[in-house]
Design an enzyme around this catalytic site. Structure first.
Site, PDB file in Angstrom:
ATOM      1  CG  HIS A 156      -1.652  -1.263   1.466  1.00  0.00           C
ATOM      2  ND1 HIS A 156      -2.846  -1.583   0.895  1.00  0.00           N
ATOM      3  CD2 HIS A 156      -1.296  -2.335   2.223  1.00  0.00           C
ATOM      4  CE1 HIS A 156      -3.231  -2.794   1.292  1.00  0.00           C
ATOM      5  NE2 HIS A 156      -2.292  -3.272   2.094  1.00  0.00           N
ATOM      6  CD  GLU A 290       8.189  12.669 -15.036  1.00  0.00           C
ATOM      7  OE1 GLU A 290       7.884  13.485 -15.918  1.00  0.00           O
ATOM      8  OE2 GLU A 290       8.665  13.014 -13.937  1.00  0.00           O
TER       9      GLU A 290
END
Ligand code: ARG
Length: 460
Positions: A156, A290
């Protein structure tokens, strides 16, 4: 407008129709495969007595000339031809005259384009394999470097348990090994030759399809002529494998972007693999990561397009299938570029070992081990979980880590704790105790690294 099929028509194709139909702007990419396929076809036509030796040699010389002239730039592939097949045939006839008209004997553009696409894809699978292999070697070396670089493992995106960077890299190693194996599988499954299937129903000439297959390095001929001209499963399989590669690269990119951020500073990207900002002088941006993340959608798009294009096509060839090329070529080129750059970025990236280690210490990643300590001293796990929860709360209030608590503080929460708790929750201990195969402990990691070493040594 040079067309192969004008005979039956009484008027010229409308220019817009012609442009819409033409594929030369993209199928020119496999001119080499088209010519190689024709050469094998012509050799087979001679071997089966359909062409004379002289005709074969004239055609071969003509095709060799076209290939050499295209490679040297002397002959340009222009939009005046409908597709690459027309370009080659028209140029052949220009060069050698009427004998050139015999090239297309026992062949259709349907099996021809099926062959070209397969030859092209097959070659690119080899190029892709080489690039994945390169990445595997870089990851393998970086794993060996970071066997005792401790860091938090996350779930998480919350710090969970301590691992090492070698272990984290090892997860990607497994993904890219599967990617490599997938490319090998696809190659094996697709490696059958469709040429000789004609338009859809084979031909009446006594072709030797085994010979053509062998000349072109295939395991054998395909076994159903309708399937041969309309099968693009291998394109879908490849795009699926490429999508999975991109998904892996994209997940890894996301982590690199986070690790390289000012807040994390786990790694620093090399100057050569970062970019600056036109306005903010302090910036060093992870653009490569990216872009890799961003280009993933483009490759998924190609897969969806291909699945959709194929889903309603009745047997056998339909023009929809011309749509297999542009996005597939783009996906292949995109993945090749991403793999090459990503590999360089990982190879040159600096690791901030102490920052990673500090982060593992500050995030209570050893809390499970503190609970295990209690369990080993007879406390039921559920109670141990509660006690360590109290420890964590206490530390959070004081702004310290478990390692910073005094023994008195420990004992106030549970009398079971003794001096050896400090050793039990040291990062090194927490990692070293995880020794089952696949876990981050050093011995386990060394076993996996040895297995990877053997795997890499066997790669072609
Ligand atoms: N340009 C076509 C393609 O890419 C070649 C095959 C043409 N065949 C035909 N029957 N029109 O699929």
């Amino acid at each position: 407008m040079a067309q192969l099929w004008g005979g039956r028509f009484t008027k010229e194709t409308d220019q817009l129709v012609y442009n819409f139909n033409a594929s030369i702007s993209f199928d020119r990419k496999f001119y080499r495969e088209d010519i190689e396929g024709s050469m094998a076809h012509v050799r087979m036509l001679e071997a089966t007595g359909i062409l004379t030796e002289q005709e074969r040699d004239e055609i071969l010389a003509g095709l060799e000339g076209i290939l050499a002239d295209v490679e040297s730039g002397e002959l340009e592939i222009t939009a005046e031809y409908e597709d690459i097949h027309s370009f080659v045939e028209a140029n052949l006839i220009d060069r050698i005259g009427d004998t050139g008209k015999k090239l297309h004997t026992g062949r259709s553009r349907n099996d021809q384009v099926a062959l070209d696409m397969k030859l092209y894809t097959r070659k690119e699978i080899d190029n892709l394999k080489a690039l994945v292999r390169e990445l595997l070697f870089v990851l393998h070396n970086r794993m060996k470097e970071h066997l005792d670089t401790f860091m938090p493992g996350f779930t998480h995106l919350q710090k969970a348990q301590p691992i090492t960077l070698a272990h984290h890299f090892g997860a990607y190693m497994e993904m890219f090994k599967r990617d490599y194996d997938r490319l090998c599988d696809i190659y094996e499954r697709m490696n059958y030759c469709p040429l000789g299937s004609g338009a859809l129903a084979g031909t009446t000439y006594p072709l030797d399809r085994n010979m053509t297959a062998q000349l072109l390095g295939f395991k054998g001929p395909t076994l159903n002529s309708m399937d041969s001209v309309s099968d693009r499963d291998y394109v879908i399989e490849l795009l699926s494998a490429l999508s999975t590669i991109m998904m892996h690269l994209s997940r890894f990119s996301e982590e690199i972007i986070i690790w390289n951020s000012n807040e994390y500073r786990f790694v620093e990207l090399d100057d050569a693999y970062s970019t600056g900002s036109s306005i903010m002088p302090q910036k060093k941006n992870p653009d490569i990561a990216e872009l890799v993340r961003g280009k993933t959608g483009r490759v998924y798009g190609a897969l969806m397009q291909m699945l959709t294009a194929m889903k309603g096509i009745p047997l056998a060839y339909n023009k929809d299938m011309q749509e297999d090329k542009e996005l597939t070529f783009d996906a292949i080129d995109t993945v090749k570029g991403c793999l090459a750059l990503f590999t360089g970025m990982i190879r040159t990236m600096t690791v901030n070992k102490s920052v990673m280690e500090q982060s593992a210490k500050n995030g209570f990643t050893n809390a499970t081990d503190a609970a295990d300590y209690l369990v080993n001293h007879g406390v039921p796990f559920r109670d141990a979980h509660g006690i360590v929860g109290q420890l964590v709360l206490y530390c959070l209030e004081k702004g310290i880590s478990l390692d910073d608590m005094t023994l008195e503080e420990y004992k106030q929460i549970s009398p079971v704790f003794e001096q050896d708790i400090y050793d039990a929750i040291r990062l090194e201990t927490c990692v070293e105790k995880r020794e089952t195969i696949g876990a981050p402990g050093r011995t386990a990691m060394e076993q996996v690294i040895a297995l990877n070493e053997a795997y890499l040594a066997k790669l072609p």
